[in-house]
Write a protein that holds these residues in place. Sequence first.
Motif, short mmCIF file in Angstrom:
data_model
loop_
_atom_site.label_atom_id
_atom_site.label_comp_id
_atom_site.label_asym_id
_atom_site.label_seq_id
_atom_site.Cartn_x
_atom_site.Cartn_y
_atom_site.Cartn_z
N GLY A 4 41.85 37.87 46.93
CA GLY A 4 42.85 38.59 47.12
C GLY A 4 43.62 38.98 45.83
N ASP A 5 44.82 39.61 46.04
CA ASP A 5 45.46 40.14 44.97
C ASP A 5 46.05 38.86 44.07
OD1 ASP A 5 45.17 42.65 45.88
OD2 ASP A 5 47.15 42.64 46.80
N GLU A 65 37.92 45.20 52.97
CA GLU A 65 36.73 44.92 52.30
C GLU A 65 36.89 44.51 50.86
OE1 GLU A 65 32.56 46.51 53.25
OE2 GLU A 65 33.13 47.50 51.36
N ARG A 66 36.46 43.18 50.51
CA ARG A 66 36.67 42.55 49.17
C ARG A 66 35.42 42.04 48.85
NH1 ARG A 66 42.23 42.02 47.78
NH2 ARG A 66 43.51 43.83 48.44
N ARG A 67 35.28 41.73 47.56
CA ARG A 67 34.14 40.73 47.10
C ARG A 67 34.72 39.18 47.50
NH1 ARG A 67 33.94 43.04 40.81
NH2 ARG A 67 34.20 45.04 41.38
N CYS A 68 33.50 38.29 47.33
CA CYS A 68 33.93 37.15 47.84
C CYS A 68 32.98 36.02 47.30
CB CYS A 68 33.86 36.95 49.61
SG CYS A 68 32.46 37.21 50.13
N ARG A 75 34.03 42.08 54.99
CA ARG A 75 35.09 42.87 55.50
C ARG A 75 35.63 41.92 56.74
NH1 ARG A 75 36.39 48.18 56.17
NH2 ARG A 75 34.47 48.75 54.88
N LYS A 110 30.17 40.56 49.30
CA LYS A 110 31.37 40.94 49.62
C LYS A 110 31.63 40.77 51.24
CE LYS A 110 29.84 45.94 50.74
NZ LYS A 110 30.12 47.24 50.49
N VAL A 125 37.52 34.98 50.15
CA VAL A 125 37.52 36.24 49.84
C VAL A 125 38.83 36.57 48.66
CG1 VAL A 125 38.12 38.62 50.87
CG2 VAL A 125 36.79 37.09 52.02
#
Length: 223
Positions: free
Chosen positions: A210-211, A165-168, A156, A154, A208
């Motif tokens: 995103g939506d 902060e997201r998974r990546c 940030r 993840k 990363v």
Amino acid sequence: MRVSRVTVADVGFVADFSGALFWEQQSLLVVSDLHLEKGSSFASCGVLLPPYDTVATLSRLAAVIARHDPRQVIALGDSFHDRNAHERLSEPDREALAALQVRRNWIWISGNHDPALPSDLGGVVATEVAIGPIVFRHEPTGASGEIAGHLHPKARVPTRGRSIERRCFASDGERAVMPAFGAYTGGLSIRDAAFARIFGSPGFMAHVLGDNRVHAFVASRCY
């Protein structure tokens, strides 16, 4: 929708915003760390979580399969949260999983959470799979051409005066570590020493989630 890509050993993959990779030439979809039945595993230890993680994870998996319609699927280990998790699958969840496997070659890579997968889940079980210059395995070794999971990367990243902060995906063009796909899975910061041991420097990329697309950042910009 803009297509994002991750390259490993000169092979280009579509990086899906769900956390899956799609190898178009092989019609191959790769996901990692589903951790099915993590909620029921925690419940058995007295930690009560909403019991919907398997439904949510299989729903997301169905959506990404519908987007790419792969002929092959590889699940990169820790598909089940513990050795007995497959026994706790509800009948509807078992049927949903079977439906996803229809007309597809499905490979379960064994992981540290599920080292001995049963033969009644459909598909085949392997410790690792090599296709051309790419090797798919659960735990990363840092080898060139490797795509692995296990570490749940993840990142940030700063954005508009704040941070998210997201998974990546973590990749340097020679190797990649995939994000965890499961609904209840946590993450490990890409600035952790575990990633330095794999990539050698913070010059690798964090792709990363995103939506509706994947955003690329140099890992040294993340924290």
